[in-house]
Design a protein around this motif. Sequence first.
Motif, short mmCIF file in Angstrom:
data_model
loop_
_atom_site.label_atom_id
_atom_site.label_comp_id
_atom_site.label_asym_id
_atom_site.label_seq_id
_atom_site.Cartn_x
_atom_site.Cartn_y
_atom_site.Cartn_z
N PRO A 65 0.78 -1.23 0.00
CA PRO A 65 0.00 0.00 0.00
C PRO A 65 0.82 1.29 0.00
CG PRO A 65 -0.15 -1.07 2.13
CD PRO A 65 0.61 -2.00 1.23
N ARG A 66 1.94 1.28 0.68
CA ARG A 66 2.74 2.51 0.81
C ARG A 66 4.22 2.16 0.84
NH1 ARG A 66 -1.43 2.15 3.68
NH2 ARG A 66 -0.41 1.27 5.47
N PRO A 67 4.79 1.77 -0.30
CA PRO A 67 6.23 1.45 -0.29
C PRO A 67 7.03 2.64 0.26
CG PRO A 67 5.24 0.80 -2.36
CD PRO A 67 4.21 1.61 -1.62
N ASN A 68 7.89 2.35 1.19
CA ASN A 68 8.65 3.40 1.86
C ASN A 68 9.62 4.06 0.88
OD1 ASN A 68 10.58 4.82 3.50
ND2 ASN A 68 9.73 3.70 5.23
N PRO A 69 9.56 5.38 0.73
CA PRO A 69 10.48 6.05 -0.19
C PRO A 69 11.95 5.89 0.21
CG PRO A 69 9.15 7.66 1.02
CD PRO A 69 8.64 6.31 1.38
N ASP A 70 12.20 5.64 1.49
CA ASP A 70 13.58 5.46 1.95
C ASP A 70 14.14 4.07 1.63
OD1 ASP A 70 13.74 8.03 2.91
OD2 ASP A 70 13.27 7.47 4.98
N ARG A 71 13.34 3.21 1.01
CA ARG A 71 13.85 1.88 0.65
C ARG A 71 14.99 1.98 -0.35
NH1 ARG A 71 9.65 2.93 -2.47
NH2 ARG A 71 9.34 1.96 -4.50
N ALA A 72 15.04 3.07 -1.10
CA ALA A 72 16.14 3.27 -2.05
C ALA A 72 17.48 3.45 -1.33
CB ALA A 72 15.85 4.47 -2.95
N LEU A 73 17.43 3.70 -0.02
CA LEU A 73 18.67 3.83 0.76
C LEU A 73 19.26 2.46 1.11
CD1 LEU A 73 17.53 6.64 3.24
CD2 LEU A 73 18.92 6.89 1.16
N VAL A 74 18.51 1.39 0.85
CA VAL A 74 19.00 0.04 1.13
C VAL A 74 20.02 -0.31 0.06
CG1 VAL A 74 18.38 -2.40 1.35
CG2 VAL A 74 16.82 -0.62 2.21
N LYS A 75 21.23 -0.55 0.50
CA LYS A 75 22.34 -0.84 -0.40
C LYS A 75 23.06 -2.09 0.08
CE LYS A 75 22.53 3.64 -2.11
NZ LYS A 75 21.42 3.82 -2.96
N GLY A 76 23.78 -2.72 -0.80
CA GLY A 76 24.57 -3.87 -0.40
C GLY A 76 24.36 -5.05 -1.32
N VAL A 77 24.94 -6.17 -0.93
CA VAL A 77 24.95 -7.37 -1.76
C VAL A 77 24.05 -8.44 -1.15
CG1 VAL A 77 26.41 -9.19 -2.72
CG2 VAL A 77 27.29 -6.87 -2.55
N VAL A 78 23.20 -9.01 -1.99
CA VAL A 78 22.37 -10.15 -1.64
C VAL A 78 22.53 -11.17 -2.76
CG1 VAL A 78 20.01 -10.99 -1.27
CG2 VAL A 78 20.68 -8.77 -0.37
N CYS A 79 22.88 -12.38 -2.40
CA CYS A 79 23.08 -13.45 -3.40
C CYS A 79 24.09 -13.04 -4.47
CB CYS A 79 21.75 -13.85 -4.03
SG CYS A 79 20.56 -14.52 -2.87
N GLY A 80 25.11 -12.30 -4.06
CA GLY A 80 26.18 -11.91 -4.97
C GLY A 80 25.85 -10.78 -5.91
N VAL A 81 24.70 -10.13 -5.71
CA VAL A 81 24.27 -9.05 -6.59
C VAL A 81 24.02 -7.80 -5.75
CG1 VAL A 81 22.49 -8.30 -8.22
CG2 VAL A 81 23.18 -10.70 -8.15
N ARG A 82 24.50 -6.66 -6.23
CA ARG A 82 24.25 -5.40 -5.53
C ARG A 82 22.78 -5.03 -5.70
NH1 ARG A 82 28.18 -3.69 -2.97
NH2 ARG A 82 27.10 -1.83 -2.33
N VAL A 83 22.10 -4.85 -4.59
CA VAL A 83 20.67 -4.56 -4.58
C VAL A 83 20.36 -3.31 -5.42
CG1 VAL A 83 18.72 -3.94 -3.11
CG2 VAL A 83 20.36 -5.64 -2.34
N GLU A 84 21.16 -2.29 -5.25
CA GLU A 84 20.88 -1.03 -5.92
C GLU A 84 21.09 -1.10 -7.43
OE1 GLU A 84 25.05 -0.64 -4.04
OE2 GLU A 84 23.16 -1.61 -3.55
N GLU A 85 21.69 -2.17 -7.92
CA GLU A 85 21.92 -2.30 -9.36
C GLU A 85 20.90 -3.20 -10.05
OE1 GLU A 85 25.99 -3.57 -9.74
OE2 GLU A 85 26.76 -1.67 -8.93
N ILE A 86 19.98 -3.76 -9.30
CA ILE A 86 18.95 -4.63 -9.89
C ILE A 86 17.95 -3.75 -10.64
CG2 ILE A 86 17.09 -6.26 -9.42
CD1 ILE A 86 18.71 -7.11 -6.91
#
Length: 117
Positions: A65-86
């Motif tokens: 219902p209300r995706p948090n606008p600050d979710r874009a601040l989540v950075k780092g690697v998950v399963c060998g992939v940088r989250v911010e580059e997906i």
Amino acid sequence: MAKPRIYATSFASVYPLYVAKAERKGRTKAEVDEVICWLTGYSSDELAAQLQKEVDFETFIAEAPRPNPDRALVKGVVCGVRVEEIEEPTMREIRYLDKLVDELARGKAMAKILRTA
């Protein structure tokens, strides 16, 4: 291009794994719920309803219902992939959630996980 299998997986089937991961490291189900609600904007009751309906990941993310606008601040690697580059939006949202649960399980302070500190 075929959608990743995770999209068709019910969120309710993965949720206990998130909780178990956090609890193994001394965190609580309530903290997992807090992280999920922060990310998606679901209330506790709305989250419970989504779990009860056993919606798939794609629906869970799409109906947030209300995706948090600050979710874009989540950075780092998950399963060998940088989250911010997906690039694919739904997969990026799923990996944001994975990353937040990882941070919770690693003992990071809740204020830092929720990007308020």
